[in-house]
Design a protein around this motif. Structure first.
Motif, PDB file in Angstrom:
ATOM      1  N   LEU A 147       1.148  -0.807   0.189  1.00  0.00           N
ATOM      2  CA  LEU A 147       0.227   0.066  -0.232  1.00  0.00           C
ATOM      3  C   LEU A 147       0.637   1.001  -0.008  1.00  0.00           C
ATOM      4  O   LEU A 147       0.924   2.455  -0.810  1.00  0.00           O
ATOM      5  CB  LEU A 147      -0.860   0.338   1.184  1.00  0.00           C
ATOM      6  N   MET A 148       1.764   1.046   0.918  1.00  0.00           N
ATOM      7  CA  MET A 148       3.409   2.470   0.413  1.00  0.00           C
ATOM      8  C   MET A 148       3.451   2.430  -0.573  1.00  0.00           C
ATOM      9  O   MET A 148       3.273   3.225  -1.271  1.00  0.00           O
ATOM     10  CB  MET A 148       3.762   1.887   1.754  1.00  0.00           C
ATOM     11  N   VAL A 149       4.035   1.484  -1.248  1.00  0.00           N
ATOM     12  CA  VAL A 149       4.581   1.773  -2.796  1.00  0.00           C
ATOM     13  C   VAL A 149       3.352   2.245  -3.811  1.00  0.00           C
ATOM     14  O   VAL A 149       3.780   2.774  -4.616  1.00  0.00           O
ATOM     15  CB  VAL A 149       5.203   0.183  -2.985  1.00  0.00           C
ATOM     16  N   LEU A 150       1.784   1.321  -3.475  1.00  0.00           N
ATOM     17  CA  LEU A 150       1.156   2.084  -4.670  1.00  0.00           C
ATOM     18  C   LEU A 150       0.759   3.343  -4.205  1.00  0.00           C
ATOM     19  O   LEU A 150       0.379   3.938  -4.636  1.00  0.00           O
ATOM     20  CB  LEU A 150       0.081   1.641  -3.920  1.00  0.00           C
ATOM     21  N   SER A 151       0.334   3.991  -3.224  1.00  0.00           N
ATOM     22  CA  SER A 151       1.014   5.430  -2.459  1.00  0.00           C
ATOM     23  C   SER A 151       1.900   6.364  -3.538  1.00  0.00           C
ATOM     24  O   SER A 151       1.328   7.839  -3.499  1.00  0.00           O
ATOM     25  CB  SER A 151       0.817   5.861  -1.338  1.00  0.00           C
ATOM     26  N   SER A 152       2.931   5.900  -3.354  1.00  0.00           N
ATOM     27  CA  SER A 152       3.924   6.533  -3.837  1.00  0.00           C
ATOM     28  C   SER A 152       4.047   6.953  -5.378  1.00  0.00           C
ATOM     29  O   SER A 152       3.930   7.518  -6.005  1.00  0.00           O
ATOM     30  CB  SER A 152       5.803   5.694  -3.697  1.00  0.00           C
ATOM     31  N   GLN A 153       3.396   5.091  -6.007  1.00  0.00           N
ATOM     32  CA  GLN A 153       3.493   5.489  -7.235  1.00  0.00           C
ATOM     33  C   GLN A 153       1.876   6.554  -7.671  1.00  0.00           C
ATOM     34  O   GLN A 153       2.228   8.020  -8.759  1.00  0.00           O
ATOM     35  CB  GLN A 153       2.420   4.694  -7.863  1.00  0.00           C
ATOM     36  N   TYR A 154       0.343   6.917  -6.808  1.00  0.00           N
ATOM     37  CA  TYR A 154      -0.069   8.105  -6.789  1.00  0.00           C
ATOM     38  C   TYR A 154       1.070   9.061  -6.947  1.00  0.00           C
ATOM     39  O   TYR A 154       0.078   9.984  -7.392  1.00  0.00           O
ATOM     40  CB  TYR A 154      -1.335   7.674  -5.832  1.00  0.00           C
ATOM     41  N   ALA A 155       2.045   9.539  -6.241  1.00  0.00           N
ATOM     42  CA  ALA A 155       2.845  10.606  -5.352  1.00  0.00           C
ATOM     43  C   ALA A 155       3.139  11.135  -6.965  1.00  0.00           C
ATOM     44  O   ALA A 155       3.343  12.461  -7.419  1.00  0.00           O
ATOM     45  CB  ALA A 155       3.108  10.365  -4.466  1.00  0.00           C
ATOM     46  N   ALA A 156       4.318   9.974  -7.639  1.00  0.00           N
ATOM     47  CA  ALA A 156       4.789  10.378  -8.539  1.00  0.00           C
ATOM     48  C   ALA A 156       4.198  10.887  -9.663  1.00  0.00           C
ATOM     49  O   ALA A 156       4.221  12.039 -10.533  1.00  0.00           O
ATOM     50  CB  ALA A 156       5.573   9.297  -8.814  1.00  0.00           C
ATOM     51  N   SER A 157       2.671  10.665  -9.878  1.00  0.00           N
ATOM     52  CA  SER A 157       1.492  10.965 -11.005  1.00  0.00           C
ATOM     53  C   SER A 157       0.965  12.199 -10.523  1.00  0.00           C
ATOM     54  O   SER A 157       0.531  12.479 -11.836  1.00  0.00           O
ATOM     55  CB  SER A 157       0.117  10.055 -10.957  1.00  0.00           C
ATOM     56  N   GLY A 158       1.688  13.102  -9.539  1.00  0.00           N
ATOM     57  CA  GLY A 158       0.944  14.402  -9.396  1.00  0.00           C
ATOM     58  C   GLY A 158      -0.646  13.931  -9.306  1.00  0.00           C
ATOM     59  O   GLY A 158      -1.524  15.140  -8.606  1.00  0.00           O
ATOM     60  N   PHE A 159      -0.896  12.838  -8.422  1.00  0.00           N
ATOM     61  CA  PHE A 159      -2.366  12.767  -7.843  1.00  0.00           C
ATOM     62  C   PHE A 159      -2.650  13.162  -7.126  1.00  0.00           C
ATOM     63  O   PHE A 159      -3.989  13.924  -6.828  1.00  0.00           O
ATOM     64  CB  PHE A 159      -3.004  11.363  -7.986  1.00  0.00           C
ATOM     65  N   PHE A 160      -1.948  13.190  -5.832  1.00  0.00           N
ATOM     66  CA  PHE A 160      -2.446  14.268  -4.378  1.00  0.00           C
ATOM     67  C   PHE A 160      -2.553  15.599  -4.901  1.00  0.00           C
ATOM     68  O   PHE A 160      -3.176  16.080  -4.277  1.00  0.00           O
ATOM     69  CB  PHE A 160      -1.378  14.116  -3.644  1.00  0.00           C
ATOM     70  N   ASP A 161      -1.871  15.926  -5.323  1.00  0.00           N
ATOM     71  CA  ASP A 161      -1.902  17.749  -5.888  1.00  0.00           C
ATOM     72  C   ASP A 161      -2.696  17.675  -6.626  1.00  0.00           C
ATOM     73  O   ASP A 161      -3.160  18.551  -6.243  1.00  0.00           O
ATOM     74  CB  ASP A 161      -0.341  18.217  -6.655  1.00  0.00           C
ATOM     75  N   TRP A 162      -2.869  17.214  -7.684  1.00  0.00           N
ATOM     76  CA  TRP A 162      -4.037  17.392  -8.290  1.00  0.00           C
ATOM     77  C   TRP A 162      -5.770  17.483  -7.724  1.00  0.00           C
ATOM     78  O   TRP A 162      -6.355  18.405  -7.793  1.00  0.00           O
ATOM     79  CB  TRP A 162      -4.069  16.639  -9.726  1.00  0.00           C
ATOM     80  N   ILE A 163      -5.559  16.583  -7.022  1.00  0.00           N
ATOM     81  CA  ILE A 163      -7.363  16.506  -5.857  1.00  0.00           C
ATOM     82  C   ILE A 163      -7.025  17.301  -4.937  1.00  0.00           C
ATOM     83  O   ILE A 163      -7.562  17.796  -4.780  1.00  0.00           O
ATOM     84  CB  ILE A 163      -6.799  15.333  -5.338  1.00  0.00           C
ATOM     85  N   GLY A 164      -5.619  17.734  -4.594  1.00  0.00           N
ATOM     86  CA  GLY A 164      -6.112  18.673  -3.849  1.00  0.00           C
ATOM     87  C   GLY A 164      -6.366  19.900  -4.283  1.00  0.00           C
ATOM     88  O   GLY A 164      -6.809  21.205  -3.396  1.00  0.00           O
ATOM     89  N   ASP A 165      -5.816  19.861  -4.931  1.00  0.00           N
ATOM     90  CA  ASP A 165      -6.548  21.748  -6.355  1.00  0.00           C
ATOM     91  C   ASP A 165      -7.790  21.012  -6.445  1.00  0.00           C
ATOM     92  O   ASP A 165      -8.685  22.420  -6.176  1.00  0.00           O
ATOM     93  CB  ASP A 165      -5.914  21.556  -7.282  1.00  0.00           C
ATOM     94  N   ARG A 166      -8.007  20.352  -6.672  1.00  0.00           N
ATOM     95  CA  ARG A 166      -9.460  19.779  -7.385  1.00  0.00           C
ATOM     96  C   ARG A 166     -10.731  20.503  -5.798  1.00  0.00           C
ATOM     97  O   ARG A 166     -11.818  21.260  -6.125  1.00  0.00           O
ATOM     98  CB  ARG A 166      -9.663  19.007  -7.905  1.00  0.00           C
ATOM     99  N   ILE A 167     -10.023  20.164  -4.431  1.00  0.00           N
ATOM    100  CA  ILE A 167     -11.263  20.062  -3.383  1.00  0.00           C
ATOM    101  C   ILE A 167     -11.002  21.580  -3.263  1.00  0.00           C
ATOM    102  O   ILE A 167     -12.105  22.329  -2.986  1.00  0.00           O
ATOM    103  CB  ILE A 167     -10.555  19.359  -2.210  1.00  0.00           C
ATOM    104  N   THR A 168      -9.502  22.439  -2.943  1.00  0.00           N
ATOM    105  CA  THR A 168     -10.242  23.909  -2.904  1.00  0.00           C
ATOM    106  C   THR A 168     -10.709  24.683  -4.035  1.00  0.00           C
ATOM    107  O   THR A 168     -10.898  25.258  -3.787  1.00  0.00           O
ATOM    108  CB  THR A 168      -8.414  24.020  -2.144  1.00  0.00           C
ATOM    109  N   ASN A 169     -10.571  24.048  -5.350  1.00  0.00           N
ATOM    110  CA  ASN A 169     -11.252  25.357  -5.992  1.00  0.00           C
ATOM    111  C   ASN A 169     -12.990  24.709  -5.657  1.00  0.00           C
ATOM    112  O   ASN A 169     -13.656  24.844  -6.890  1.00  0.00           O
ATOM    113  CB  ASN A 169     -10.661  24.825  -7.360  1.00  0.00           C
ATOM    114  N   LEU A 170     -13.599  23.827  -5.106  1.00  0.00           N
ATOM    115  CA  LEU A 170     -14.715  23.186  -5.366  1.00  0.00           C
ATOM    116  C   LEU A 170     -15.893  24.413  -4.862  1.00  0.00           C
ATOM    117  O   LEU A 170     -15.101  26.068  -4.087  1.00  0.00           O
ATOM    118  CB  LEU A 170     -15.636  22.815  -4.230  1.00  0.00           C
ATOM    119  N   GLY A 171     -17.364  25.088  -5.399  1.00  0.00           N
ATOM    120  CA  GLY A 171     -17.828  26.244  -5.088  1.00  0.00           C
ATOM    121  C   GLY A 171     -18.375  26.021  -3.978  1.00  0.00           C
ATOM    122  O   GLY A 171     -18.715  24.704  -3.030  1.00  0.00           O
ATOM    123  N   GLY A 172     -19.493  26.718  -3.764  1.00  0.00           N
ATOM    124  CA  GLY A 172     -20.707  26.166  -2.408  1.00  0.00           C
ATOM    125  C   GLY A 172     -19.913  27.066  -1.307  1.00  0.00           C
ATOM    126  O   GLY A 172     -20.788  26.635   0.062  1.00  0.00           O
ATOM    127  N   GLY A 173     -19.029  27.433  -1.776  1.00  0.00           N
ATOM    128  CA  GLY A 173     -18.443  28.295  -0.229  1.00  0.00           C
ATOM    129  C   GLY A 173     -18.210  27.489   0.833  1.00  0.00           C
ATOM    130  O   GLY A 173     -17.665  26.074   0.556  1.00  0.00           O
TER     131      GLY A 173
END
Length: 411
Positions: free
Chosen positions: A65-91
């Motif tokens: 699971l740690m290696v799998l998470s490392s793969q996600y991190a290398a893809s930029g997924f966490f930065d991408w999902i964090g950016d998507r969350i913080t730019n949600l509408g609805g206040g």
């Protein structure tokens, strides 16, 4: 009775509760390793006994699971999902709901510690850009990650140990534990939304998503090929837990395949693995293994648990709450599985739910909590023990009470 084993065990678990030994810079991992070495050198546990005590299946799946998470991190997924969350509408309300939903779902398949570590810094940056106080959102991240991780066998380290101990089925576990997890997520949202810390930000037009001047340039880059490989590997791990009996070896095969990459060097993939956590597990396995292998000590401990009637739901919930917020939920579960009475499948489900939800009570209740607070502090957001407790305590007590009712209802 081997008193050295008892003394080392008590010393190690005091260290787990305090986080270190007074006067020394040693942390929980160092304490567990030191205790294991003392027992090995003294002959209190043999080399063969130490190897038998270490649950290599749990370590193998956790490494996967740690290696799998490392793969996600290398893809930029966490930065991408964090950016998507913080730019949600609805206040602020919409942002809070998005944070809780996304972190809860991700934690069910990636482990809570990894999600908290990856999402917290990105979330704080985005929340601050919206002119909001990041504190309630950081607490939402960790409480949602803990609650969501209760749903699956791979959601957190203690669930992995429980799964291997009881050879639990992925589907039945999800059916039983998924309900308390969802209840926990709803509780997190309702209580944080109504908290004074959050109400101060619920102004008309406040916290709206910032407008980008150049949306394409400002968005994090997402490597779709690496992400695709990570997603396929995630489904493979879930399939292993559903269909395969020897989960450890097949999980390691996933690791081996992920390491076969033209673009990601092995050092980069393994560099994100939390080797300190794996060392902590090994040390604690040996210390608790020495206790369980000493017949007199093991009997004494089991008699205490039988006297407490640990097989009653309310008692198990109370022990989980007390233990998780003193020695930590991972050491608690390891100790109970090694030294406790015979565990039925339903009681293992209850232990997984109660020990996980109890982790939201105080900052020290879960490794994920500590990670979130430390990550926030690095960005200048300081969350005090009292500030966390004002939200964590009611969230935990209500979600535990509802989970207790659910477990009693279905049993």
């Amino acid at each position: 009775m081997n008193w050295l084993i008892a003394v080392v065990f008590i010393g190690v678990y005091i260290g787990m509760a305090l986080g270190r030994w007074p006067g020394l810079a040693i942390n929980r991992t160092g304490i567990a390793v030191f205790g294991a070495v003392v027992l090995l050198l003294s002959g209190a546990i043999s080399g063969e006994g130490a190897l038998a005590a270490i649950d290599f299946a749990t370590l193998a799946v956790l490494l996967t699971l740690m290696v799998l998470s490392s793969q996600y991190a290398a893809s930029g997924f966490f930065d991408w999902i964090g950016d998507r969350i913080t730019n949600l509408g609805g206040g602020p309300r919409g942002l809070l709901a998005g944070v809780i939903a996304v972190c809860g779902i991700l934690s069910a398949v990636m482990t809570n510690d990894v999600v908290v570590w990856a999402v917290t810094p990105v979330l704080i940056s985005g929340v601050v850009a919206r002119g909001l106080d990041p504190k309630p959102f950081v607490i939402a991240v960790v409480c949602a990650a803990n609650a969501g991780s209760a749903a699956t066998l791979i959601g957190n380290p203690q669930n992995l140990m429980i799964a291997e101990f009881g050879n639990l089925d992925f589907g039945s576990f999800l059916m039983v534990c998924g309900v308390p997890a969802v209840i926990g997520l709803v509780t997190v949202y309702a209580l944080i939304l109504r908290s004074p810390m959050m109400r101060a930000q619920l102004t008309d037009g406040g916290g709206m998503a910032p407008k980008r001047k150049d949306a394409n340039a400002s968005q994090p880059v997402l490597d779709k090929k690496i992400l695709t490989k990570a997603v396929v590997a995630t489904f493979a791990v879930i399939a292993i837990f559903v269909f395969v009996e020897d989960r450890a070896l097949w999980s390691l095969l996933v690791v081996a395949i992920l390491l076969l990459s033209r673009r990601l060097p092995t050092d980069q993939v393994l560099g994100r693995v939390d080797w300190h956590l794996l060392a902590l597990f090994c040390g604690l396995f040996i210390v608790t293994g020495a206790m369980s292998q000493d017949a007199e000590i093991a009997k004494l401990f089991r008699d205490i648990l039988v006297t407490l009637q640990i097989d009653h739901w309310a008692v198990l919930a109370a022990v989980s709450l007390a233990g998780s917020n003193t020695i930590g939920n991972v050491p608690l579960v390891m100790m109970l599985l090694s030294l406790g009475p015979d565990w039925s499948q339903s009681m293992l489900h209850g232990l997984a739910v109660f020990s996980t939800l109890s982790g939201n009570f105080l900052i020290v209740g879960s490794v994920a909590n500590i990670i979130a607070v430390e990550q926030a502090q690095k960005t200048g957001t300081v969350i005090s023990f009292a500030e966390y407790a004002r939200l964590g305590v009611p969230i935990t007590l209500i979600s535990l009470a509802l989970a207790l009712g659910w477990m009693a209802f279905i049993s």
